[in-house]
Design a protein around this motif. Structure first.
Motif, mmCIF file in Angstrom:
data_model
loop_
_atom_site.group_PDB
_atom_site.id
_atom_site.type_symbol
_atom_site.label_atom_id
_atom_site.label_comp_id
_atom_site.label_asym_id
_atom_site.label_seq_id
_atom_site.Cartn_x
_atom_site.Cartn_y
_atom_site.Cartn_z
ATOM 1 N N GLY A 118 0.738 -1.106 0.079
ATOM 2 C CA GLY A 118 -0.023 0.019 -0.091
ATOM 3 C C GLY A 118 0.781 1.192 -0.111
ATOM 4 O O GLY A 118 0.266 2.609 -0.319
ATOM 5 N N GLY A 119 2.037 1.089 0.290
ATOM 6 C CA GLY A 119 2.987 2.271 0.426
ATOM 7 C C GLY A 119 3.507 2.952 -1.152
ATOM 8 O O GLY A 119 3.001 2.252 -2.193
ATOM 9 N N SER A 120 4.207 3.672 -1.136
ATOM 10 C CA SER A 120 4.594 4.401 -2.250
ATOM 11 C C SER A 120 6.315 4.430 -2.366
ATOM 12 O O SER A 120 6.841 4.754 -1.111
ATOM 13 N N LEU A 132 15.233 10.147 -15.468
ATOM 14 C CA LEU A 132 13.802 9.271 -15.556
ATOM 15 C C LEU A 132 13.400 9.090 -14.327
ATOM 16 O O LEU A 132 14.194 8.928 -13.328
ATOM 17 N N TYR A 133 12.053 9.067 -14.148
ATOM 18 C CA TYR A 133 11.409 8.745 -12.836
ATOM 19 C C TYR A 133 10.342 7.454 -12.850
ATOM 20 O O TYR A 133 9.887 7.381 -13.977
ATOM 21 N N LEU A 134 10.151 6.723 -11.919
ATOM 22 C CA LEU A 134 8.901 5.783 -11.785
ATOM 23 C C LEU A 134 8.294 6.107 -10.525
ATOM 24 O O LEU A 134 9.064 5.610 -9.332
ATOM 25 N N GLN A 135 7.161 6.661 -10.518
ATOM 26 C CA GLN A 135 6.516 7.079 -9.214
ATOM 27 C C GLN A 135 5.500 5.720 -9.010
ATOM 28 O O GLN A 135 4.678 5.360 -9.760
ATOM 29 N N MET A 136 5.637 4.881 -8.024
ATOM 30 C CA MET A 136 5.174 3.807 -7.731
ATOM 31 C C MET A 136 4.285 3.973 -6.467
ATOM 32 O O MET A 136 4.580 4.270 -5.453
ATOM 33 N N THR A 137 2.917 3.732 -6.745
ATOM 34 C CA THR A 137 1.970 3.822 -5.565
ATOM 35 C C THR A 137 1.104 2.581 -5.469
ATOM 36 O O THR A 137 1.250 1.782 -6.084
ATOM 37 N N THR A 138 0.495 2.398 -4.139
ATOM 38 C CA THR A 138 -0.363 1.230 -3.895
ATOM 39 C C THR A 138 0.294 0.065 -4.273
ATOM 40 O O THR A 138 0.119 -1.167 -5.038
ATOM 41 N N LEU A 139 1.725 -0.104 -3.510
ATOM 42 C CA LEU A 139 2.790 -1.154 -3.971
ATOM 43 C C LEU A 139 2.181 -2.442 -3.362
ATOM 44 O O LEU A 139 1.404 -2.496 -2.350
#
Length: 125
Positions: free
Chosen positions: A15-17, A78-85
């Motif tokens: 649920g984290g990011s 470059l980025y990767l935003q990850m949510t609801t892991l």
């Protein structure tokens, strides 16, 4: 040659990011396709997301709606935003780049000429 250096991995609860970053240098240009690929222990490598120089994006079905790929051409980053892991997102994540795109079967078949050393993402339940 293109050099890619990832940062931002770590351990989080479900649920984290997290936000991954990748700094590009060398003969890299903003026209390159850049992407993230991942490989979990004992599993095949898979594409996560890719972004073109025109900012068009593609995502693996498993991350659509949860992950966002972006790039800052002024910073060559470059980025990767990850949510609801989720625990199944646990893997080594690699930044990748190439002047042409190989992305087939929803990211199950990917190929990039250049790849970074990777950053570990661990999601606990």
């Amino acid at each position: 040659q293109v050099q890619l250096v990832e940062s931002g991995g770590g351990s989080v609860q479900a649920g984290g990011s997290l936000r991954l970053s990748c700094a590009a240098s060398g003969s890299y240009t903003s026209r390159y396709y850049m992407g993230w690929i991942r490989q979990a222990s004992g599993k095949e490598r898979e594409g996560v997301a890719v972004i073109g120089g025109d900012l068009n994006t593609r995502y693996a079905d498993s991350v659509k709606g949860r992950f966002t790929i972006s790039r800052d051409n002024a910073r060559n980053t470059l980025y990767l935003q990850m949510t609801t892991l989720r625990p199944e997102d646990t893997a080594m994540y690699y930044c990748a780049a190439d002047s042409s795109l190989t992305w087939e079967n929803g990211g199950q078949t990917v190929d990039f000429r250049y790849r970074g050393q990777g950053t570990q993402v661990t999601v606990s339940s």
